[in-house]
Enzyme design. Sequence first.
Site, PDB file in Angstrom:
ATOM      1  N   ARG A 126      -4.405  11.537   1.408  1.00  0.00           N
ATOM      2  CA  ARG A 126      -3.314  12.509   1.314  1.00  0.00           C
ATOM      3  C   ARG A 126      -2.461  12.301   0.071  1.00  0.00           C
ATOM      4  O   ARG A 126      -1.485  13.033  -0.150  1.00  0.00           O
ATOM      5  CB  ARG A 126      -2.428  12.430   2.572  1.00  0.00           C
ATOM      6  CG  ARG A 126      -3.143  12.893   3.833  1.00  0.00           C
ATOM      7  CD  ARG A 126      -2.278  12.726   5.059  1.00  0.00           C
ATOM      8  NE  ARG A 126      -2.983  13.223   6.241  1.00  0.00           N
ATOM      9  CZ  ARG A 126      -2.845  14.442   6.737  1.00  0.00           C
ATOM     10  NH1 ARG A 126      -2.036  15.296   6.142  1.00  0.00           N
ATOM     11  NH2 ARG A 126      -3.511  14.826   7.803  1.00  0.00           N
ATOM     12  N   ASP A 139       3.854   1.205  11.898  1.00  0.00           N
ATOM     13  CA  ASP A 139       2.650   0.482  11.474  1.00  0.00           C
ATOM     14  C   ASP A 139       2.586  -0.930  12.049  1.00  0.00           C
ATOM     15  O   ASP A 139       1.524  -1.566  12.013  1.00  0.00           O
ATOM     16  CB  ASP A 139       2.577   0.408   9.943  1.00  0.00           C
ATOM     17  CG  ASP A 139       2.148   1.728   9.327  1.00  0.00           C
ATOM     18  OD1 ASP A 139       1.667   2.600  10.069  1.00  0.00           O
ATOM     19  OD2 ASP A 139       2.292   1.897   8.103  1.00  0.00           O
ATOM     20  N   LYS A 193       0.827  -1.199   0.000  1.00  0.00           N
ATOM     21  CA  LYS A 193       0.000   0.000   0.000  1.00  0.00           C
ATOM     22  C   LYS A 193       0.866   1.255   0.000  1.00  0.00           C
ATOM     23  O   LYS A 193       0.501   2.274  -0.605  1.00  0.00           O
ATOM     24  CB  LYS A 193      -0.910   0.000   1.228  1.00  0.00           C
ATOM     25  CG  LYS A 193      -1.638   1.317   1.475  1.00  0.00           C
ATOM     26  CD  LYS A 193      -2.324   1.311   2.823  1.00  0.00           C
ATOM     27  CE  LYS A 193      -2.939   2.675   3.132  1.00  0.00           C
ATOM     28  NZ  LYS A 193      -1.897   3.725   3.341  1.00  0.00           N
ATOM     29  N   ASN A 194       2.011   1.206   0.676  1.00  0.00           N
ATOM     30  CA  ASN A 194       2.884   2.367   0.773  1.00  0.00           C
ATOM     31  C   ASN A 194       3.782   2.553  -0.448  1.00  0.00           C
ATOM     32  O   ASN A 194       4.606   3.466  -0.473  1.00  0.00           O
ATOM     33  CB  ASN A 194       3.745   2.279   2.035  1.00  0.00           C
ATOM     34  CG  ASN A 194       2.926   2.527   3.292  1.00  0.00           C
ATOM     35  OD1 ASN A 194       1.786   2.983   3.227  1.00  0.00           O
ATOM     36  ND2 ASN A 194       3.502   2.219   4.434  1.00  0.00           N
ATOM     37  N   VAL A 198       7.367   7.867  16.222  1.00  0.00           N
ATOM     38  CA  VAL A 198       7.111   8.322  14.847  1.00  0.00           C
ATOM     39  C   VAL A 198       5.866   9.197  14.769  1.00  0.00           C
ATOM     40  O   VAL A 198       5.897  10.304  14.217  1.00  0.00           O
ATOM     41  CB  VAL A 198       7.000   7.120  13.893  1.00  0.00           C
ATOM     42  CG1 VAL A 198       6.714   7.585  12.471  1.00  0.00           C
ATOM     43  CG2 VAL A 198       8.283   6.299  13.930  1.00  0.00           C
ATOM     44  N   CYS A 257      -5.563   9.103   7.914  1.00  0.00           N
ATOM     45  CA  CYS A 257      -5.746   8.589   9.269  1.00  0.00           C
ATOM     46  C   CYS A 257      -5.280   9.611  10.298  1.00  0.00           C
ATOM     47  O   CYS A 257      -4.220  10.208  10.163  1.00  0.00           O
ATOM     48  CB  CYS A 257      -4.948   7.282   9.438  1.00  0.00           C
ATOM     49  SG  CYS A 257      -5.628   5.895   8.505  1.00  0.00           S
TER      50      CYS A 257
END
Length: 451
Positions: A97, A312, A23-24, A334, A121
């Site tokens: 975003r 994450d 996803k990233n 983070v 988020c």
Amino acid sequence: MAKLLTIQGGKPLSGRVEVRGAKNLVPKAMVASLLGDEPSVLRNVPEIKDVDIVTALLQAHGVQVEHDRATGSLSMDPAKASKADSAEIDAHAGDSRIPILFCGPLMHRLGEAFIPDLGGCRIGDRPIDFHLEMLRQFGADVQKLPSGIHLSAPASGLRGAKLHLPYPSVGATEQVLLTAVKAEGITELSGAAVEPEIHDLIAILQQMGAIITVQTDRTIRIEGVERLRGYNHLAIPDRNESASWASAALVTQGDIFVQGAMQRDLTAFLNVYRKVGGEFDVHDDGIRFYHSGEALRPLVLETDVHPGYMTDWQQPMVVVLTQAAGVSIVHETVYENRFGFTNVLRQMGANIQLHRECLGSTPCRFGQRNFLHSAVISGPAKLKGTDFDIPDLRGGFSHLIAALAAEGTSRATGLEIINRGYERFTEKLENLGAEFELSRTSQPSFSTTGR
């Protein structure tokens, strides 16, 4: 009507799940297709909401997109790229975003770009002002309007810049890469993020004709080129989803083979997994994660940028630590507001205390800013089912695996958020033997006390 997921907990998850492209990485790779003079092909693409959002945004800008869902292949032809209506961009972007990353490629291609107000988020401060300031350094003119932000490149085009990140932000590093590759001259970015997804994006851009050097001190040097071609690339698998299912195996005392999981990109996670008492077997096509049958062990854990323990991975691991025999400490360095999800875990019976102090080996940038960014977790806790609304992607997954481990029934709303990053989530749950029912409800969400 909203979706309602009713979960009957207490049953180990067992079976096989497949993890596809990260996803990233995938949405950013899709944006990169705008930079090419030829079509691009991206393979191993998951069926997630973020892919749908970027597909719609590309199509709004005249890019021809074809998605073969059976093979997970995505082809993108930017030959007829054009300016999009601001209202259409706003409608497709939603709370994502990702549109901020369109700015550099669109200015190179069209001379201008527009982005709406951005969401995402709500786990911490993610200001776009720093992105905009970096784009100004490339020569962009930035105008903030009531409807969003309009950016334009000078007639001579964007130019290279010498930039420094005070914190190795992944999004800011991606912004520089996508802008610098066609900017005139040399761009030097110090303090850059070096996550595997960044390296995969660099590999894509290099295929397209970019000249990028990654140095050992987190400095990335980009020599701008006049034109780029298309790419044909196999996206790296999603290490965050892999780690999430691995945590689910421990929380539910199950046994899950994650097809596509790569040991190389999970080193820090696997070390923690072993320390807490989890077992794993590495295979050529994935990793088997399972509970050994012995009591899980507490530990002290700090999140960090790559190659540290990824933020994450923290939230699902916190659920694991509620089942460890003893006191664990987790220090989040983070995102400053990433422990909001623990409210629901406490409703379920978890013993979690949040602190403003840095409960880690070194002070972090949140230590004097009054954020609850450290957690003390005492276990093992006997979790009981409850009703909750999914607050964000990783926190929501954590709530769901806690519900799957808990005694009794849980009901969850807000499942659409999970679809942002977990492909075919309920189908995978079914394949793992979870007991649940998916229905519709007129009740939009469950309120969460203290959130």
